[in-house]
Design a protein around this motif. Structure first.
Motif, PDB file in Angstrom:
ATOM      1  N   LEU A 260      31.812  35.773  28.932  1.00 53.23           N
ATOM      2  CA  LEU A 260      32.894  36.688  29.269  1.00 53.23           C
ATOM      3  C   LEU A 260      34.088  35.886  29.787  1.00 53.23           C
ATOM      4  O   LEU A 260      33.926  34.870  30.456  1.00 53.23           O
ATOM      5  N   SER A 261      35.274  36.386  29.476  1.00 54.99           N
ATOM      6  CA  SER A 261      36.511  35.792  29.982  1.00 54.99           C
ATOM      7  C   SER A 261      37.311  36.855  30.706  1.00 54.99           C
ATOM      8  O   SER A 261      37.227  38.046  30.372  1.00 54.99           O
ATOM      9  N   CYS A 262      38.102  36.422  31.662  1.00 55.59           N
ATOM     10  CA  CYS A 262      38.978  37.331  32.402  1.00 55.59           C
ATOM     11  C   CYS A 262      40.310  36.631  32.617  1.00 55.59           C
ATOM     12  O   CYS A 262      40.377  35.631  33.339  1.00 55.59           O
ATOM     13  N   ALA A 263      41.344  37.159  31.981  1.00 53.95           N
ATOM     14  CA  ALA A 263      42.684  36.605  32.113  1.00 53.95           C
ATOM     15  C   ALA A 263      43.442  37.349  33.201  1.00 53.95           C
ATOM     16  O   ALA A 263      43.491  38.587  33.198  1.00 53.95           O
ATOM     17  N   ALA A 264      44.037  36.607  34.114  1.00 50.95           N
ATOM     18  CA  ALA A 264      44.749  37.203  35.243  1.00 50.95           C
ATOM     19  C   ALA A 264      46.246  36.984  35.118  1.00 50.95           C
ATOM     20  O   ALA A 264      46.698  35.954  34.620  1.00 50.95           O
ATOM     21  N   SER A 265      47.005  37.949  35.592  1.00 48.72           N
ATOM     22  CA  SER A 265      48.461  37.818  35.650  1.00 48.72           C
ATOM     23  C   SER A 265      48.953  38.545  36.894  1.00 48.72           C
ATOM     24  O   SER A 265      48.214  39.277  37.539  1.00 48.72           O
ATOM     25  N   GLY A 266      50.223  38.343  37.203  1.00 49.06           N
ATOM     26  CA  GLY A 266      50.775  38.994  38.382  1.00 49.06           C
ATOM     27  C   GLY A 266      50.764  38.048  39.570  1.00 49.06           C
ATOM     28  O   GLY A 266      51.166  36.900  39.448  1.00 49.06           O
ATOM     29  N   ARG A 267      50.261  38.545  40.679  1.00 46.00           N
ATOM     30  CA  ARG A 267      50.222  37.757  41.900  1.00 46.00           C
ATOM     31  C   ARG A 267      49.491  36.445  41.681  1.00 46.00           C
ATOM     32  O   ARG A 267      48.561  36.375  40.910  1.00 46.00           O
ATOM     33  N   THR A 268      49.912  35.394  42.356  1.00 45.80           N
ATOM     34  CA  THR A 268      49.439  34.050  42.104  1.00 45.80           C
ATOM     35  C   THR A 268      47.912  33.988  42.027  1.00 45.80           C
ATOM     36  O   THR A 268      47.210  34.302  42.965  1.00 45.80           O
ATOM     37  N   PHE A 269      47.427  33.579  40.868  1.00 47.71           N
ATOM     38  CA  PHE A 269      45.996  33.507  40.590  1.00 47.71           C
ATOM     39  C   PHE A 269      45.289  32.628  41.593  1.00 47.71           C
ATOM     40  O   PHE A 269      44.183  32.940  42.054  1.00 47.71           O
ATOM     41  N   THR A 270      45.913  31.542  41.956  1.00 43.33           N
ATOM     42  CA  THR A 270      45.237  30.560  42.802  1.00 43.33           C
ATOM     43  C   THR A 270      45.184  30.973  44.267  1.00 43.33           C
ATOM     44  O   THR A 270      44.737  30.204  45.110  1.00 43.33           O
ATOM     45  N   ARG A 271      45.608  32.175  44.597  1.00 44.36           N
ATOM     46  CA  ARG A 271      45.458  32.680  45.961  1.00 44.36           C
ATOM     47  C   ARG A 271      44.202  33.522  46.106  1.00 44.36           C
ATOM     48  O   ARG A 271      43.888  33.981  47.205  1.00 44.36           O
ATOM     49  N   ASN A 272      43.514  33.753  44.992  1.00 39.99           N
ATOM     50  CA  ASN A 272      42.405  34.690  45.016  1.00 39.99           C
ATOM     51  C   ASN A 272      41.075  34.063  44.625  1.00 39.99           C
ATOM     52  O   ASN A 272      41.000  33.311  43.649  1.00 39.99           O
ATOM     53  N   ALA A 273      40.027  34.404  45.389  1.00 39.35           N
ATOM     54  CA  ALA A 273      38.679  34.192  44.891  1.00 39.35           C
ATOM     55  C   ALA A 273      38.484  35.118  43.696  1.00 39.35           C
ATOM     56  O   ALA A 273      39.083  36.202  43.638  1.00 39.35           O
ATOM     57  N   MET A 274      37.679  34.688  42.744  1.00 32.74           N
ATOM     58  CA  MET A 274      37.442  35.486  41.534  1.00 32.74           C
ATOM     59  C   MET A 274      35.944  35.662  41.331  1.00 32.74           C
ATOM     60  O   MET A 274      35.133  34.866  41.830  1.00 32.74           O
ATOM     61  N   GLY A 275      35.593  36.670  40.571  1.00 31.49           N
ATOM     62  CA  GLY A 275      34.173  36.850  40.315  1.00 31.49           C
ATOM     63  C   GLY A 275      33.906  38.036  39.430  1.00 31.49           C
ATOM     64  O   GLY A 275      34.822  38.590  38.807  1.00 31.49           O
TER      65      GLY A 275
ATOM     66  N   TYR B 286      32.626  43.910  35.290  1.00 34.10           N
ATOM     67  CA  TYR B 286      33.988  43.992  35.799  1.00 34.10           C
ATOM     68  C   TYR B 286      34.397  42.664  36.427  1.00 34.10           C
ATOM     69  O   TYR B 286      33.697  42.141  37.290  1.00 34.10           O
ATOM     70  N   CYS B 287      35.530  42.177  36.017  1.00 31.00           N
ATOM     71  CA  CYS B 287      36.161  41.036  36.672  1.00 31.00           C
ATOM     72  C   CYS B 287      36.814  41.524  37.962  1.00 31.00           C
ATOM     73  O   CYS B 287      37.348  42.648  38.002  1.00 31.00           O
ATOM     74  N   ALA B 288      36.766  40.700  38.993  1.00 33.89           N
ATOM     75  CA  ALA B 288      37.341  41.089  40.278  1.00 33.89           C
ATOM     76  C   ALA B 288      38.087  39.917  40.901  1.00 33.89           C
ATOM     77  O   ALA B 288      37.737  38.752  40.686  1.00 33.89           O
ATOM     78  N   ALA B 289      39.092  40.250  41.684  1.00 32.52           N
ATOM     79  CA  ALA B 289      39.874  39.262  42.420  1.00 32.52           C
ATOM     80  C   ALA B 289      40.078  39.760  43.845  1.00 32.52           C
ATOM     81  O   ALA B 289      40.281  40.956  44.071  1.00 32.52           O
ATOM     82  N   LYS B 290      40.024  38.829  44.785  1.00 31.61           N
ATOM     83  CA  LYS B 290      40.194  39.182  46.191  1.00 31.61           C
ATOM     84  C   LYS B 290      40.597  37.927  46.942  1.00 31.61           C
ATOM     85  O   LYS B 290      40.089  36.849  46.662  1.00 31.61           O
ATOM     86  N   GLU B 291      41.490  38.067  47.924  1.00 28.99           N
ATOM     87  CA  GLU B 291      41.922  36.888  48.674  1.00 28.99           C
ATOM     88  C   GLU B 291      40.783  36.282  49.491  1.00 28.99           C
ATOM     89  O   GLU B 291      40.706  35.065  49.630  1.00 28.99           O
TER      90      GLU B 291
END
Length: 124
Positions: A20-35, A95-100
């Motif tokens: 699975l892949s999850c492409a992120a955009s918007g708020r800076t990707f590198t500020r968020n843990a991903m999972g 579901y892909c998720a992002a959180k600071e």
């Protein structure tokens, strides 16, 4: 805001693999843990795995340890989930998720960003 778009789901036989892949955009990707989380029919959404911003920390649910691998490419704003030795009980919407917060990542709350989900079906 963070926008997340998953891809790579599908139908696979037990013992097979999917990525699975999850492409992120918007708020800076590198500020968020991903999972990733998943939700099977009739069940609640459950934590699968997470990875820290610097890729130095990862964590997995016991049910997927040794079979799933999470990774991220900060240059491409993308997080991946390699799923090997899949079992019928892995069938779910992923579901892909992002959180600071990495430490608080497993807690589902208003600070979690979500993708739209991708279906993974494992046949026996």
């Amino acid at each position: 805001q963070v926008q997340l778009v998953e891809s790579g789901g599908g139908l696979v036989q037990a013992g097979g693999s999917l990525r699975l892949s999850c492409a992120a955009s918007g708020r800076t990707f590198t500020r968020n843990a991903m999972g990733w989380f998943r939700q099977a029919p009739g069940k609640g959404r459950e934590f699968v795995t997470k990875i820290s911003v610097g890729r130095t920390m990862t964590s997995y649910a016991d049910s997927v340890k040794g079979r799933f691998t999470v990774s991220r490419d900060n240059a491409k704003n993308t997080v991946y989930l390699q799923m090997d030795n899949l079992k019928p009980e892995d069938t779910a919407v992923y579901y892909c998720a992002a959180k600071e917060s990495y430490s608080g990542f497993n807690d589902i709350d208003a600070t979690t960003y979500w993708g739209q989900g991708t279906q993974v079906t494992v046949s026996s």
